[in-house]
Scaffold this motif. Structure first.
Motif, PDB file in Angstrom:
ATOM      1  N   LEU A 157       0.811  -1.211   0.000  1.00  0.00           N
ATOM      2  CA  LEU A 157       0.000   0.000   0.000  1.00  0.00           C
ATOM      3  C   LEU A 157       0.847   1.265   0.000  1.00  0.00           C
ATOM      4  O   LEU A 157       0.555   2.227  -0.725  1.00  0.00           O
ATOM      5  N   GLU A 158       1.912   1.291   0.823  1.00  0.00           N
ATOM      6  CA  GLU A 158       2.733   2.503   0.926  1.00  0.00           C
ATOM      7  C   GLU A 158       3.326   2.899  -0.421  1.00  0.00           C
ATOM      8  O   GLU A 158       3.299   4.071  -0.803  1.00  0.00           O
ATOM      9  N   LYS A 159       3.854   1.932  -1.155  1.00  0.00           N
ATOM     10  CA  LYS A 159       4.423   2.222  -2.475  1.00  0.00           C
ATOM     11  C   LYS A 159       3.336   2.668  -3.450  1.00  0.00           C
ATOM     12  O   LYS A 159       3.549   3.583  -4.259  1.00  0.00           O
ATOM     13  N   ALA A 160       2.177   2.005  -3.380  1.00  0.00           N
ATOM     14  CA  ALA A 160       1.090   2.331  -4.309  1.00  0.00           C
ATOM     15  C   ALA A 160       0.594   3.760  -4.100  1.00  0.00           C
ATOM     16  O   ALA A 160       0.311   4.477  -5.067  1.00  0.00           O
ATOM     17  N   ILE A 161       0.494   4.188  -2.841  1.00  0.00           N
ATOM     18  CA  ILE A 161       0.055   5.563  -2.559  1.00  0.00           C
ATOM     19  C   ILE A 161       1.129   6.553  -2.989  1.00  0.00           C
ATOM     20  O   ILE A 161       0.840   7.594  -3.601  1.00  0.00           O
ATOM     21  N   ALA A 162       2.380   6.251  -2.684  1.00  0.00           N
ATOM     22  CA  ALA A 162       3.480   7.154  -3.036  1.00  0.00           C
ATOM     23  C   ALA A 162       3.568   7.364  -4.540  1.00  0.00           C
ATOM     24  O   ALA A 162       3.861   8.463  -5.011  1.00  0.00           O
ATOM     25  N   ARG A 163       3.293   6.317  -5.319  1.00  0.00           N
ATOM     26  CA  ARG A 163       3.397   6.421  -6.772  1.00  0.00           C
ATOM     27  C   ARG A 163       2.113   6.950  -7.399  1.00  0.00           C
ATOM     28  O   ARG A 163       2.049   7.192  -8.606  1.00  0.00           O
ATOM     29  N   GLU A 195      -4.489   8.856  -1.393  1.00  0.00           N
ATOM     30  CA  GLU A 195      -4.235   9.043   0.029  1.00  0.00           C
ATOM     31  C   GLU A 195      -5.554   8.883   0.798  1.00  0.00           C
ATOM     32  O   GLU A 195      -6.640   8.994   0.229  1.00  0.00           O
ATOM     33  N   PHE A 196      -5.430   8.619   2.114  1.00  0.00           N
ATOM     34  CA  PHE A 196      -6.649   8.471   2.899  1.00  0.00           C
ATOM     35  C   PHE A 196      -6.452   8.990   4.315  1.00  0.00           C
ATOM     36  O   PHE A 196      -5.333   9.067   4.824  1.00  0.00           O
ATOM     37  N   PHE A 250      -0.070  -7.662  25.933  1.00  0.00           N
ATOM     38  CA  PHE A 250       0.355  -7.280  24.591  1.00  0.00           C
ATOM     39  C   PHE A 250      -0.741  -6.415  23.974  1.00  0.00           C
ATOM     40  O   PHE A 250      -1.896  -6.463  24.405  1.00  0.00           O
ATOM     41  N   PRO A 251      -0.391  -5.608  22.967  1.00  0.00           N
ATOM     42  CA  PRO A 251      -1.434  -4.837  22.270  1.00  0.00           C
ATOM     43  C   PRO A 251      -2.485  -5.780  21.693  1.00  0.00           C
ATOM     44  O   PRO A 251      -2.150  -6.833  21.140  1.00  0.00           O
ATOM     45  N   ASN A 252      -3.774  -5.403  21.824  1.00  0.00           N
ATOM     46  CA  ASN A 252      -4.805  -6.252  21.234  1.00  0.00           C
ATOM     47  C   ASN A 252      -4.839  -6.054  19.718  1.00  0.00           C
ATOM     48  O   ASN A 252      -4.177  -5.176  19.157  1.00  0.00           O
ATOM     49  N   ALA A 253      -5.632  -6.888  19.045  1.00  0.00           N
ATOM     50  CA  ALA A 253      -5.664  -6.870  17.582  1.00  0.00           C
ATOM     51  C   ALA A 253      -6.088  -5.520  17.037  1.00  0.00           C
ATOM     52  O   ALA A 253      -5.560  -5.045  16.021  1.00  0.00           O
ATOM     53  N   ASP A 254      -7.058  -4.878  17.690  1.00  0.00           N
ATOM     54  CA  ASP A 254      -7.516  -3.559  17.249  1.00  0.00           C
ATOM     55  C   ASP A 254      -6.382  -2.540  17.312  1.00  0.00           C
ATOM     56  O   ASP A 254      -6.206  -1.720  16.402  1.00  0.00           O
ATOM     57  N   GLN A 255      -5.620  -2.579  18.400  1.00  0.00           N
ATOM     58  CA  GLN A 255      -4.520  -1.621  18.563  1.00  0.00           C
ATOM     59  C   GLN A 255      -3.441  -1.844  17.510  1.00  0.00           C
ATOM     60  O   GLN A 255      -2.896  -0.885  16.951  1.00  0.00           O
ATOM     61  N   GLU A 256      -3.132  -3.117  17.236  1.00  0.00           N
ATOM     62  CA  GLU A 256      -2.130  -3.423  16.208  1.00  0.00           C
ATOM     63  C   GLU A 256      -2.583  -2.878  14.856  1.00  0.00           C
ATOM     64  O   GLU A 256      -1.789  -2.295  14.106  1.00  0.00           O
ATOM     65  N   ARG A 257      -3.864  -3.089  14.533  1.00  0.00           N
ATOM     66  CA  ARG A 257      -4.391  -2.605  13.255  1.00  0.00           C
ATOM     67  C   ARG A 257      -4.380  -1.081  13.205  1.00  0.00           C
ATOM     68  O   ARG A 257      -4.026  -0.479  12.182  1.00  0.00           O
ATOM     69  N   ALA A 258      -4.758  -0.433  14.319  1.00  0.00           N
ATOM     70  CA  ALA A 258      -4.801   1.032  14.355  1.00  0.00           C
ATOM     71  C   ALA A 258      -3.415   1.627  14.167  1.00  0.00           C
ATOM     72  O   ALA A 258      -3.246   2.629  13.453  1.00  0.00           O
ATOM     73  N   GLU A 259      -2.415   1.028  14.799  1.00  0.00           N
ATOM     74  CA  GLU A 259      -1.053   1.532  14.651  1.00  0.00           C
ATOM     75  C   GLU A 259      -0.576   1.396  13.210  1.00  0.00           C
ATOM     76  O   GLU A 259       0.027   2.313  12.638  1.00  0.00           O
ATOM     77  N   TRP A 260      -0.874   0.251  12.621  1.00  0.00           N
ATOM     78  CA  TRP A 260      -0.455  -0.013  11.244  1.00  0.00           C
ATOM     79  C   TRP A 260      -1.170   0.910  10.251  1.00  0.00           C
ATOM     80  O   TRP A 260      -0.528   1.541   9.398  1.00  0.00           O
ATOM     81  N   LEU A 261      -2.504   1.025  10.364  1.00  0.00           N
ATOM     82  CA  LEU A 261      -3.245   1.881   9.441  1.00  0.00           C
ATOM     83  C   LEU A 261      -2.907   3.354   9.650  1.00  0.00           C
ATOM     84  O   LEU A 261      -2.860   4.131   8.682  1.00  0.00           O
ATOM     85  N   GLY A 262      -2.696   3.735  10.896  1.00  0.00           N
ATOM     86  CA  GLY A 262      -2.301   5.123  11.147  1.00  0.00           C
ATOM     87  C   GLY A 262      -1.006   5.476  10.448  1.00  0.00           C
ATOM     88  O   GLY A 262      -0.859   6.580   9.899  1.00  0.00           O
ATOM     89  N   ILE A 285       0.247   3.956   7.691  1.00  0.00           N
ATOM     90  CA  ILE A 285       0.024   3.979   6.242  1.00  0.00           C
ATOM     91  C   ILE A 285      -0.715   5.252   5.830  1.00  0.00           C
ATOM     92  O   ILE A 285      -0.451   5.822   4.760  1.00  0.00           O
ATOM     93  N   SER A 286      -1.644   5.733   6.668  1.00  0.00           N
ATOM     94  CA  SER A 286      -2.421   6.931   6.325  1.00  0.00           C
ATOM     95  C   SER A 286      -1.534   8.169   6.212  1.00  0.00           C
ATOM     96  O   SER A 286      -1.967   9.185   5.655  1.00  0.00           O
ATOM     97  N   LYS A 287      -0.325   8.107   6.734  1.00  0.00           N
ATOM     98  CA  LYS A 287       0.615   9.236   6.621  1.00  0.00           C
ATOM     99  C   LYS A 287       1.382   9.206   5.299  1.00  0.00           C
ATOM    100  O   LYS A 287       2.144  10.136   5.005  1.00  0.00           O
ATOM    101  N   SER A 288       1.198   8.139   4.506  1.00  0.00           N
ATOM    102  CA  SER A 288       1.851   8.061   3.193  1.00  0.00           C
ATOM    103  C   SER A 288       1.303   9.148   2.285  1.00  0.00           C
ATOM    104  O   SER A 288       0.101   9.430   2.282  1.00  0.00           O
ATOM    105  N   ARG A 289       2.190   9.757   1.517  1.00  0.00           N
ATOM    106  CA  ARG A 289       1.800  10.841   0.617  1.00  0.00           C
ATOM    107  C   ARG A 289       2.314  10.563  -0.790  1.00  0.00           C
ATOM    108  O   ARG A 289       3.380   9.969  -0.980  1.00  0.00           O
ATOM    109  N   ARG A 290       1.551  11.024  -1.736  1.00  0.00           N
ATOM    110  CA  ARG A 290       1.954  10.872  -3.131  1.00  0.00           C
ATOM    111  C   ARG A 290       3.281  11.591  -3.353  1.00  0.00           C
ATOM    112  O   ARG A 290       3.442  12.748  -2.966  1.00  0.00           O
TER     113      ARG A 290
END
Length: 666
Positions: free
Chosen positions: A447-453, A458-459, A641-653, A655-660
């Protein structure tokens, strides 16, 4: 009929006609339909049912109609009715009321065709040709509604009559529908009757009488309706002044690039093709929306043109995704002017026998659960010149397929796996099986490469906190109780089963709908072109009352819902779709703006697929910025340990900072 029709001396151009045509022994398209259409002055056809898309696609089979002034056509068709329309018609006894509802159905058909004409795709061109033919009196179409019994089905008669300038005529009856597949790709047969052959004139006259009786709405048990003047005016409005002489393919693949943009933006596809052609076997890991299908078709083109393969099998799961593959392969065959035939074996299609009978220059699209049947019947010597493609290849690693397909892939000349992320969470055995059967990952485009290119947009990511209620905690304790009760039994609960049941409690947490309702009080704009993913139909039902406060333009799309709901959403007729898994994979709706995750798995795969639905760039909205709304359970002191929601939130957060234009990612 005139005496000439009984003559035994037909024109040279008609001597090609034989009394019977059957796929395998003859090409209905080139040996029967094409010569008849090239020589006729009138074509009358009653041809089962059409969907609106099939109706206008059918125009591609009749190129002479768009270019000639001396040929016309009359069609009687039965549109594929929705369950609601069937129920309404079955309950109407009054003839006037029934006619009124039939006209409403015809208006729906015209609505669909007008919508097709507005889409940036090959269907738009065909819709305009269809409209031009009707507006210019080249073709007339009427729609038939069966009412011969109380619970009538559809009008399913399949007859046709060609009239020729000489005065001769030819009639036929058989299995072929009036579609590209009916003419060429399906296994069909027709019986033919010719006025110039002794003993056949009466059969031709019977078919003409049957058609004309229906056409004039005089057939008992059949109601045949014309288009209203209003419908004709709508078609005239979208019809071009001059009919296009050819149909150019503009099918929107999930990654179709704009011809005016920098081709380097899509260079990852060519890189993936090169990696695969060098290795001959392996997996292309490409984020949803970056062009897995198009990349696979490029590979197919390269191998077939080089003569390295002469057959292909495409396997995946889900009728929607299989249907999309069938359509795109049909289009690939047409665009490349290939002589491949596409067979389908899923849902209502049962064409496996046709493929295994003669797999040379053929492609089989098959449900993965049926693949073992194909492989056990396929001549082993054919595999070396065949490519097998597994879309959403992670689905290959389920236990039932490990048992039925182990060791079946190595003899194929080429083995290709496609996925947004091929790894199966918590399933080392399944992952090892996929690697053994298909190969290792050869190429990665996340996803990061796809958004950058600029391949994806972006989201913005918005996590909403929720907590468990006491009832939720009770459900968790009940899961652990079931685990303890089965611990000493012959069927102990596996770790995977335990995690699945615990996960379902979190995915259906009671507080989420309330949190969602509070969010909508301050921001209803997220409901404009959005998909809401829920775990179950029952859980989704809790949202309907909430949504109804803000919009009535919503539908559900579960396993037994009409696909029409998805089409309405794709056309913008509804703005919100509530679903479980049906559109997680393979469906391209570029105008989609938002995804709401009331349910999401710990596995990154499902999340990538779901948010990928709204990250596709939209040529009609160059500045598109998507939104992802997520539900995240906060951490607790007792959490080790971080729960599944927290792991997903950290990861998506992140990726959401990726910019074209991010050089590090691109």
């Amino acid at each position: 009929m005139s005496r000439d029709l009984n003559s035994n001396d037909p024109p040279i151009s008609l001597r090609f006609a034989r009394p019977h045509y059957r796929s395998g022994k003859a090409s209905l398209a080139t040996e029967f339909f094409a010569p008849c259409l090239q020589n006729c002055s009138l074509y009358r056809r009653a041809a089962g049912y059409f969907s609106s898309s099939a109706l206008i696609t059918w125009v591609a089979a009749l190129p002479r109609l768009a270019q000639s002034n001396d040929v016309s056509i009359k069609v009687i068709a039965s549109h594929k009715l929705s369950r609601e329309d069937i129920e309404v018609l079955s309950q109407i006894a009054d003839p006037d009321q029934r006619r009124g509802h039939e006209q409403v159905i015809l208006e729906k058909i015209i609505d669909e065709i007008v919508h097709f004409a507005e889409e940036p795709s090959d269907l738009a061109t065909r819709a305009k040709i269809f409209a031009w033919l009707l507006a210019n009196k080249k073709m007339e179409i009427r729609f038939a509604f069966a009412n011969h019994v109380e619970d009538a089905g559809i009008f399913h008669e399949k007859i046709g009559i060609f009239n020729f300038p000489s005065g001769h005529a030819l009639a036929f009856t058989g299995s072929a529908n009036e579609t590209i597949s009916g003419h060429e790709r399906n296994y069909e047969s027709v019986d033919v009757y010719r006025t110039w052959m002794p003993g056949e004139l009466e059969r031709v006259e019977i078919k003409i009488e049957q058609f004309d009786e229906a056409w004039n709405n005089e057939a008992k048990g059949l109601s045949v309706r014309r288009l209203t003047s209003k419908s004709v005016e709508r078609l005239e409005a979208i019809a071009p002044d001059v009919c296009p002489s050819t149909i150019h393919s503009k099918l929107e693949f999930e990654d179709e690039p704009d011809q005016n943009e920098d081709p380097a933006r899509w260079r990852h596809q060519d890189e993936a093709v090169s990696k695969f052609l060098e290795a001959r076997a392996g997996i292309l890991e490409m984020a949803t929306g970056t062009g897995k299908t198009r990349t696979a078709l490029k590979i197919l083109s390269h191998l077939s043109e080089a003569g390295d393969i002469d057959s292909a099998i495409v396997a995946t799961d889900g009728t929607d995704l299989l249907s999309q593959w069938g359509l795109e392969l049909d289009e690939w065959v047409r665009k490349s002017r290939s002589d491949f035939i596409v067979y389908k074996h899923f849902g209502t299609f049962h064409e496996l026998g046709n493929y295994v009978l003669d797999p040379k220059r053929a492609i089989l699209v098959i449900s993965r659960q049926q693949l073992d049947k194909a492989l056990e019947r396929l001549d082993p010597t054919r595999r070396a010149s065949t490519i097998i493609i597994h879309d959403e290849v992670h689905g290959l690693g389920v236990p039932s397929l490990i048992q039925s397909l182990a060791g079946q892939h190595q003899s194929f000349g080429y083995r290709l796996g496609l996925s947004a992320t091929p790894e199966r969470a918590y399933d080392a055995e399944g992952n090892k099986f996929i690697e053994n059967e298909i190969g290792k990952t050869l190429f990665d485009f996340p996803l990061e490469k796809a958004i950058a290119r600029g391949v994806l947009c972006e989201f913005d990511y918005t996590p909403l906190d929720y907590d468990l209620t006491e009832d939720d905690r009770l459900r968790l304790r009940q899961v652990y109780s079931r685990q303890a009760a089965r611990a000493n039994s012959s069927n102990p609960m596996s770790n995977e089963e335990l995690w699945t049941e615990l996960s379902k409690v979190y995915k259906t947490a009671e507080m989420k709908p309330l949190v969602f309702a509070r969010f909508l009080q301050s921001d209803q704009s997220i409901l404009d072109s959005c998909v809401i993913f829920v775990e179950t139909r029952e859980y989704g039902a809790r949202l309907l009352e909430i949504l109804h406060r803000y919009t009535h333009l919503y539908r559900t799309y579960y396993a037994d819902d009409e696909q029409e709901h998805l089409l309405e959403f794709a056309r913008g007729q509804i703005s919100c779709l509530i679903t479980c898994h049906r559109i997680s994979q393979g469906i391209d709706i570029r105008a989609l703006k938002s995804v709401i995750l009331l349910s999401s798995a710990r596995s990154k795969l499902e999340t990538i697929q779901r948010i990928g639905r709204c990250l596709r760039v939209d040529p009609h909205n160059p500045g598109k910025r998507a939104r992802v709304l997520d539900f995240v359970r906060p951490d607790k002191e007792e959490d080790l340990f971080p729960n599944a929601d927290q792991e997903r939130a950290e990861w998506l957060g992140k990726i959401s900072k990726s910019r074209r234009g991010d050089h590090n990612a691109a």
